[in-house]
Design a protein around this motif. Structure first.
Motif, short mmCIF file in Angstrom:
data_model
loop_
_atom_site.label_atom_id
_atom_site.label_comp_id
_atom_site.label_asym_id
_atom_site.label_seq_id
_atom_site.Cartn_x
_atom_site.Cartn_y
_atom_site.Cartn_z
N UNK A 1 0.88 -1.17 0.00
CA UNK A 1 0.00 0.00 0.00
C UNK A 1 0.92 1.22 0.00
N UNK A 2 1.05 1.86 -1.15
CA UNK A 2 1.97 2.97 -1.30
C UNK A 2 1.21 4.29 -1.30
N UNK A 3 1.72 5.25 -0.57
CA UNK A 3 1.06 6.55 -0.47
C UNK A 3 1.75 7.58 -1.37
N UNK A 4 0.95 8.46 -1.91
CA UNK A 4 1.50 9.60 -2.65
C UNK A 4 0.69 10.84 -2.29
N UNK A 5 1.37 11.97 -2.27
CA UNK A 5 0.70 13.22 -1.93
C UNK A 5 0.62 13.49 -0.44
N UNK A 6 1.05 12.55 0.37
CA UNK A 6 1.08 12.76 1.81
C UNK A 6 2.02 11.73 2.45
N UNK A 7 2.35 11.95 3.71
CA UNK A 7 3.26 11.08 4.44
C UNK A 7 2.47 10.15 5.34
N UNK A 8 2.78 8.85 5.21
CA UNK A 8 2.05 7.86 6.00
C UNK A 8 2.38 7.89 7.49
N UNK A 9 3.51 8.50 7.83
CA UNK A 9 4.00 8.47 9.21
C UNK A 9 2.94 8.82 10.23
N UNK A 10 2.07 9.78 9.89
CA UNK A 10 1.16 10.33 10.89
C UNK A 10 -0.18 9.60 10.95
#
Length: 120
Positions: free
Chosen positions: A22-31
């Motif tokens: 599950x790859x994220x783009x446009x934002x950071x998954x950390x939070x």
């Protein structure tokens, strides 16, 4: 634009393994907490697993405990679901979602899903 993209689905024999990403783009998954969900034909969507944002606590639905493992690589902005000892009843479209809480209570963004078929 906030986006999640799932990959890694496919056709596998019973007892086999798959790893979903599950790859994220446009934002950071950390939070965000990340959850995996699945929907089989004719059934409601169910939560499979989730991982929290800060302490990386994990949660699994009973039917996948001991077989599935969720993990996150914040450097790659990606969450994984390792699925072992797959059963025909694991068949369905698998979705990931970002949100708050584990299990997730507030959803921010969903992916488009990836098909997993377990069949001989």
């Amino acid at each position: 634009q906030l986006q999640l993209v799932e990959s890694g689905g496919g056709l596998v024999q019973p007892g086999g393994s798959l790893r979903l990403s599950c790859a994220a783009s446009g934002f950071t998954l950390d939070y965000y907490a990340i959850g995996w969900f699945r929907q089989a034909p004719g059934k409601e969507r169910e939560g499979v697993s989730c991982i929290s944002s800060t302490d990386h606590n994990t949660h699994y639905t009973d039917s996948v405990k001991g077989r599935f493992t969720i993990s996150r690589d914040n450097a790659k902005n990606t969450v994984y679901l390792q699925m072992n000892s797959l059963k025909p009843e694991d068949t369905g479209v698998y979705y990931c979602a970002a949100g708050y809480g584990c299990p997730i209570r507030t959803y921010v963004v969903w992916g488009q899903g990836t098909q997993v078929t377990v069949s001989s």
